[in-house]
Design a protein around this motif. Structure first.
Motif, short mmCIF file in Angstrom:
data_model
loop_
_atom_site.label_atom_id
_atom_site.label_comp_id
_atom_site.label_asym_id
_atom_site.label_seq_id
_atom_site.Cartn_x
_atom_site.Cartn_y
_atom_site.Cartn_z
N GLY D 33 0.80 -1.39 0.26
CA GLY D 33 0.29 -0.21 0.18
C GLY D 33 1.45 1.40 0.30
N PRO D 34 0.31 2.70 0.03
CA PRO D 34 0.74 3.66 -0.21
C PRO D 34 1.44 4.19 1.48
CG PRO D 34 -1.46 4.06 -0.15
CD PRO D 34 -1.44 2.85 0.18
N GLN D 35 2.78 4.29 1.43
CA GLN D 35 3.48 4.61 2.48
C GLN D 35 3.30 6.69 3.07
OE1 GLN D 35 7.98 3.61 2.99
NE2 GLN D 35 7.69 2.74 1.70
N GLY D 36 3.18 7.25 4.42
CA GLY D 36 2.55 8.30 4.36
C GLY D 36 3.87 8.96 5.06
N PRO D 37 3.81 9.72 5.61
CA PRO D 37 4.70 10.39 6.82
C PRO D 37 5.18 9.52 8.26
CG PRO D 37 3.46 12.26 5.95
CD PRO D 37 3.26 10.60 5.42
N SER D 38 4.07 9.52 8.51
CA SER D 38 3.80 8.52 9.85
C SER D 38 4.24 6.66 9.56
CB SER D 38 3.03 8.54 10.16
OG SER D 38 1.71 8.07 10.18
N GLY D 39 4.45 6.59 8.65
CA GLY D 39 4.71 4.95 8.11
C GLY D 39 4.03 3.83 7.23
N PHE D 40 4.30 2.77 6.95
CA PHE D 40 3.79 1.97 6.17
C PHE D 40 1.67 1.67 6.18
CE2 PHE D 40 7.54 0.84 6.26
CZ PHE D 40 7.81 -0.25 4.41
#
Lengths: 212, 212, 212, 212, 212, 212
Positions: D33-40
């Motif tokens: 899935g997509p990653q974001g600034p706070s993690g996977f």
């Protein structure tokens, strides 16, 4: 090699032109100062030494001659003064055969447990009452997500040793049986809030030393 | 009044010269998108309306004809989609006479509980097994610090109503009796980690429907 | 029931083998100590009682015989000392018919407002100037995302009551009309930064008591 | 024991009256899935098992037949999928006699290192260039405050083993010699920003395989 | 110089023995992916280049031929994609003589403003209605604490230039006059929540283009 | 204009009915008080003035007649007392032709650098040893993600000036060459942890003034 000629004037200039305070590289706990929501006051940095960042209290096995056949030795702030404000700490778990770290939680801190010796069964329960259980051998790791009830048992035949790290400099440990039976929470409130029978509550209050 | 002459050119200029994106004024939960550690994906802001920030599911009293004589109705993300990412949420507590919200914890979120009707006794236990108990009347408030076991009872003669706010958009609720007796945590593990007797565990597993 | 034999030696061992400090289960505000960026100093835990976690100041209706026909009563740290460091607090809103909580913001804290009595219209404005307006009945909830201008009005015919929780132990309240007209911000600066006419500013400075 | 009569209706009521989602008890990494600034992104909770919270990759000693006579084996997200979003992770350090973990930093994460076998010398340098050095025996712990250059060496005669926990689910490791000499940072920039001689830089670029 | 003999086997060993993922050294914004509460999805690291971390949109002066005689140009995520998740961003302020950045707030982000050219008067109002005003010359800095109403004016005779950094990768800007007069907040609600006269509101709605 | 009649009773009522403490609108550093993990103690708000939020120490160019042909002047807490607790601070960089800010890191704080004059080459290295290099002209911005080694050079022909903001009120600066060569880290440890030759280390220790 090309010679780099640098006179003493340049060196001194460097020191003065880039002078940065490091007051918050760390905040070694000073338990004599006031505490705030984020931890203990910081010891004067001039008095901080390498010893503040090391802790030898986990080097010796805890005494497991007790009811839980286990010993939990903590390296939290302020005892381990260097971790204050850094959001991490350590505990040592010694478990004799059959030993157990009873059901407990930490204040919002996650935990990683590393088995050093023996066989340990770790488990936690999610808030929708699913159980996650895993038997770990030497060198294996388990993570207990923050704020969930969890426990660990020695389910091998010999002694077990583990170290665990927690995501708080002082995560606390709230043991469910101690909270219920070693406290002075009145038996009728224990009964009302847990559905345990009054007899069972009284039996365990005698075991754990709780009043009321 | 001094006349302020402003022509249409100026107005349009203002619009273009100060154009700021507001993509993160809020992050209304889109449960169909991927979740991450900080919460649900954000709904397309163009499709967000005032309704996303309101919740009417707490307007009706919960049904208290049950074992705990109480109902806990939650307004958490994603059901209350507007709170996603904002670190706050709400629950409604209906307690018939004698009703109880059993011993429980939330994942690291503190809670403030406001009594709207009746008399409620709230309590929590600290990690060194001290008990903090308070009986609250209408309009009074209690705070349960994060990560500590707590409970609430109606100790009045009529029904009680309270609302509580929690410091997380989805704080979860882990009820100790459900975790132990409604789960499939094997009875021998419940016994080993809580010191409850096997008989008591089996009795409560029958009550709560847990297996093993 | 299998007998569990536990002698006093084991009990004492348990106490000593699992001894955890709980200095940070909570940080009840001690306003006499120094404040830091994360809040007030912590009161000595030995002197903390259940009363520190309860607040009765919201039990009585505020006086709404004033210009805004409303009263906002706060339960913030340090008055509500138990919430210090826990990131949550409460306010009570009493609104007579036609009463209003003027346009305001809190320092980065989101807010959930629960209507207890009457009809309240709540609204906020996003940073791209969209308006989110909702009329709430008894038991309904609205969330105001952090850092956005918002307001609440009683748009029913009788009195209204609401409680609101905020995601900070001391969120502050910055009322736009007070900031402009009850402060000593010079009228020419109010004019320059808001585009209001000098006459209107002077009129409102007289109303709110601002100087300059 | 007082009999508690609970019929099946009550039990079912309890289940429905207290139904809480647990979507964020944990956020097991879903690397697809997509990653974001706070993690996977989080794995679907229905597909999460106890295996996601355990990691056996640290059970085997790393191969120390290399230039640094050491092996660093990591249990970070997403390899150790259960730690995603929990702010904690683990590494295993195997150090042959004379082995070293070169000068490095982690992205803002503090580290606690526990010596399991042998003798390890750990050290860090503060931002005002003070050196904190400590030789640790089996069972002793050192903490490296976040964002400071640190290192560890086996200064005993036999092999050494340590585990370290870090305050991030994926803290990264930036080794100073690799950053300078295994990268394609042009030699003239290495020289200008470190004051190392061009000859030394070229020598080490050959050792580490860096270009330019 | 002592020769250090290192064969290719050792070098390759180093590479494999210390292999750390760096997926979260940064999280360059990918606006095509889902957003979450902590920001935009991360661009595939393989496609990230140095250009993602640089922004040239602030190099050109903004057009100040408008009502506020000022231009605010932002370098926020996702336009400045590299700051996503890093909690920092930049704006450029061009102010012609008499230019003004009207009264505004950011979503919980503090701001430091650095004067590059000219004379700028910056001010903010605290939540107890105190005014903090300072006139700054070239090279001087002012900080606006998070969540408080603030503004900046050119009170010199020539143009002024400033850069400001904000403690959020996308802090938003909520201009009070735009929120009130460029939105479709009904005039009666503006009146009720600000105490401005209906005439003044209508006048300014015409100026700013607001409806209702 | 519709007359709004408001008597003095109403005005006073407003003041008393909405009285909010603002103790934490800001926490201006009081270096004489104790420090905690989140920063300095707060100055008494009654003694805080606008001057606490302004800083003029960056107005004057730093002296670049030194080894690095550069000067880094900081506006960190407590020198810039107003930024305490606000998570942001500023530095001024003066770089003569050929000047350099050597390889360094900050304690977990990201940085945005804005070129005001001249041409600056900024770069950072990721934890997998990729180099991100960018040459910036006047008005261009670069971001250095937190916890990664970075540097800046004047690669133009004249002097360069830049301001940088950092996401911490006191981010520290750890210069790699100073850490290695201006400290008393024993030469054999520098050698072991960096692979530099003993000769090079000794040469640079002489340059930077380090002992051992």
């Amino acid at each position: 090699m090309k010679m780099m000629i640098i006179n003493i004037f340049f060196i001194l200039s460097l020191v003065s032109s880039i002078s940065f305070a490091s007051v918050q590289d760390f905040c070694v706990a000073d338990p004599s100062g006031p505490q705030g929501p984020s931890g203990f006051s910081c010891k004067n940095p001039d008095q901080v030494t390498a010893n503040d960042f090391a802790f030898s209290g986990l080097a010796k096995a805890g005494n497991t001659s007790n009811m839980i056949k286990a010993a939990v030795t903590t390296a939290f702030a302020p005892a381990f003064s260097g971790v204050n404000g850094l959001g991490i700490s350590v505990v040592r778990l010694d478990l004799a055969a059959g030993g157990v770290v009873p059901l407990h939680i930490h204040r919002g801190a996650s935990e990683v447990l590393i088995v050093i010796e023996g066989t340990i069964r770790g488990g936690f329960i999610s808030s929708d009452n699913k159980v996650y259980l895993k038997t770990l051998q030497k060198g294996e790791v388990i993570v207990f997500p923050q704020g969930l009830l969890h426990f660990a048992l020695n389910n091998g035949t010999g002694p077990a040793l583990a170290f665990a790290a927690l995501g708080s400099s002082n995560p606390g440990v709230q043991l469910v049986p101690s909270a219920l039976f070693a406290s002075d929470l009145p038996s009728e409130l224990v009964e009302a809030t847990t559905f345990l029978s009054r007899e069972e509550i009284r039996r365990l209050k005698r075991v754990f030393g709780g009043s009321n």
